[in-house]
Scaffold this motif. Structure first.
Motif, mmCIF file in Angstrom:
data_model
loop_
_atom_site.group_PDB
_atom_site.id
_atom_site.type_symbol
_atom_site.label_atom_id
_atom_site.label_comp_id
_atom_site.label_asym_id
_atom_site.label_seq_id
_atom_site.Cartn_x
_atom_site.Cartn_y
_atom_site.Cartn_z
ATOM 1 N N VAL A 126 67.193 -15.612 29.419
ATOM 2 C CA VAL A 126 66.269 -14.844 30.261
ATOM 3 C C VAL A 126 65.122 -14.340 29.405
ATOM 4 N N ARG A 127 65.442 -13.773 28.233
ATOM 5 C CA ARG A 127 64.412 -13.269 27.334
ATOM 6 C C ARG A 127 63.512 -14.418 26.878
ATOM 7 N N ALA A 128 64.105 -15.583 26.626
ATOM 8 C CA ALA A 128 63.317 -16.739 26.191
ATOM 9 C C ALA A 128 62.352 -17.167 27.293
ATOM 10 N N MET A 129 62.815 -17.117 28.540
ATOM 11 C CA MET A 129 61.975 -17.530 29.651
ATOM 12 C C MET A 129 60.846 -16.525 29.895
ATOM 13 N N LEU A 130 61.158 -15.253 29.821
ATOM 14 C CA LEU A 130 60.167 -14.224 30.103
ATOM 15 C C LEU A 130 59.288 -13.919 28.897
ATOM 16 N N GLY A 131 59.762 -14.237 27.718
ATOM 17 C CA GLY A 131 58.992 -13.975 26.511
ATOM 18 C C GLY A 131 59.463 -12.701 25.835
ATOM 19 N N SER A 132 59.635 -12.772 24.543
ATOM 20 C CA SER A 132 60.083 -11.619 23.775
ATOM 21 C C SER A 132 58.903 -11.010 23.045
ATOM 22 N N THR A 133 59.135 -9.864 22.422
ATOM 23 C CA THR A 133 58.096 -9.236 21.611
ATOM 24 C C THR A 133 57.674 -10.177 20.490
ATOM 25 N N ALA A 134 58.642 -10.807 19.829
ATOM 26 C CA ALA A 134 58.313 -11.719 18.734
ATOM 27 C C ALA A 134 57.426 -12.859 19.226
ATOM 28 N N ASN A 135 57.750 -13.413 20.377
ATOM 29 C CA ASN A 135 56.953 -14.500 20.933
ATOM 30 C C ASN A 135 55.547 -14.025 21.277
ATOM 31 N N ALA A 136 55.439 -12.835 21.828
ATOM 32 C CA ALA A 136 54.124 -12.287 22.181
ATOM 33 C C ALA A 136 53.294 -12.008 20.931
ATOM 34 N N VAL A 137 53.932 -11.555 19.859
ATOM 35 C CA VAL A 137 53.219 -11.312 18.604
ATOM 36 C C VAL A 137 52.739 -12.640 18.019
ATOM 37 N N LEU A 138 53.574 -13.656 18.124
ATOM 38 C CA LEU A 138 53.235 -14.975 17.587
ATOM 39 C C LEU A 138 51.932 -15.508 18.170
ATOM 40 N N HIS A 139 51.734 -15.289 19.453
ATOM 41 C CA HIS A 139 50.537 -15.794 20.124
ATOM 42 C C HIS A 139 49.409 -14.777 20.020
ATOM 43 N N GLY A 140 48.353 -15.173 19.353
ATOM 44 C CA GLY A 140 47.180 -14.300 19.247
ATOM 45 C C GLY A 140 47.111 -13.500 17.971
ATOM 46 N N THR A 141 48.038 -13.699 17.061
ATOM 47 C CA THR A 141 47.975 -13.017 15.766
ATOM 48 C C THR A 141 47.427 -14.018 14.757
ATOM 49 N N PRO A 142 46.352 -13.651 14.045
ATOM 50 C CA PRO A 142 45.692 -14.616 13.164
ATOM 51 C C PRO A 142 46.361 -14.821 11.800
ATOM 52 N N CYS A 143 47.505 -14.212 11.566
ATOM 53 C CA CYS A 143 48.187 -14.376 10.278
ATOM 54 C C CYS A 143 49.524 -15.080 10.483
ATOM 55 N N ASP A 144 50.207 -15.355 9.378
ATOM 56 C CA ASP A 144 51.536 -15.962 9.455
ATOM 57 C C ASP A 144 52.529 -14.987 10.079
ATOM 58 N N ILE A 145 53.492 -15.539 10.797
ATOM 59 C CA ILE A 145 54.560 -14.749 11.417
ATOM 60 C C ILE A 145 55.893 -15.339 10.944
ATOM 61 N N LEU A 146 56.764 -14.475 10.463
ATOM 62 C CA LEU A 146 58.120 -14.893 10.117
ATOM 63 C C LEU A 146 59.070 -14.197 11.072
#
Length: 145
Positions: free
Chosen positions: A121-141
């Protein structure tokens, strides 16, 4: 791995937060990077406010957040003394939005954030980590917790 200069570690106060901080500090140590830690409190508007007037609800929420921030700061000081108190940030708002804004403000080149990665469900709706990944101009781990 790239030589990072500024690392932002995003935590949520859960028990898994220590694993995320451990991973972020290990990467930062490889290149002697500056480390900042952020925890974002999401306002609980309306969740339980029907029992309190809004002023009382806001005060209860602020008091709780202050207690959590104090506890988190103390735990970081004991477990991770290399994290300086003035590099610990407690913010209010939508976690992904606040993390991205702070990353940009600080000019970080790596954000370290936890993800559970198991909940469909979280994967389908999007998590905080996923939202940070999109639109952040630096590397994300993302650290699986």
């Amino acid at each position: 791995m790239a030589g990072y200069k500024k690392v932002l570690i995003a935590v949520d106060g859960s028990e898994e937060s220590a694993r995320i901080v451990d991973k972020g500090l290990a990467i930062a140590a490889d290149s002697n990077a500056q480390v900042d830690v952020v925890m974002v409190f999401e306002p609980l508007l309306g969740s339980y406010s029907f029992e309190l007037n809004m002023a009382d609800f806001e005060k209860v929420q602020q008091d709780h957040q202050a207690q959590v921030a104090e506890k988190m700061t103390a735990e970081l000081a004991v477990r991770f003394p290399s994290v300086k108190a003035d590099h610990i940030h407690f913010l209010r708002g939508k976690p992904a939005t606040e993390i991205k804004a702070l990353a940009e403000k600080l000019g970080v080149d790596l954000v370290v954030i936890g993800t559970h990665g198991q909940n469909p469900v979280r994967a389908m709706l999007g998590s905080t980590a996923n939202a940070v990944l999109h639109g952040t101009p630096c590397d994300i781990l993302t650290v699986r917790v």
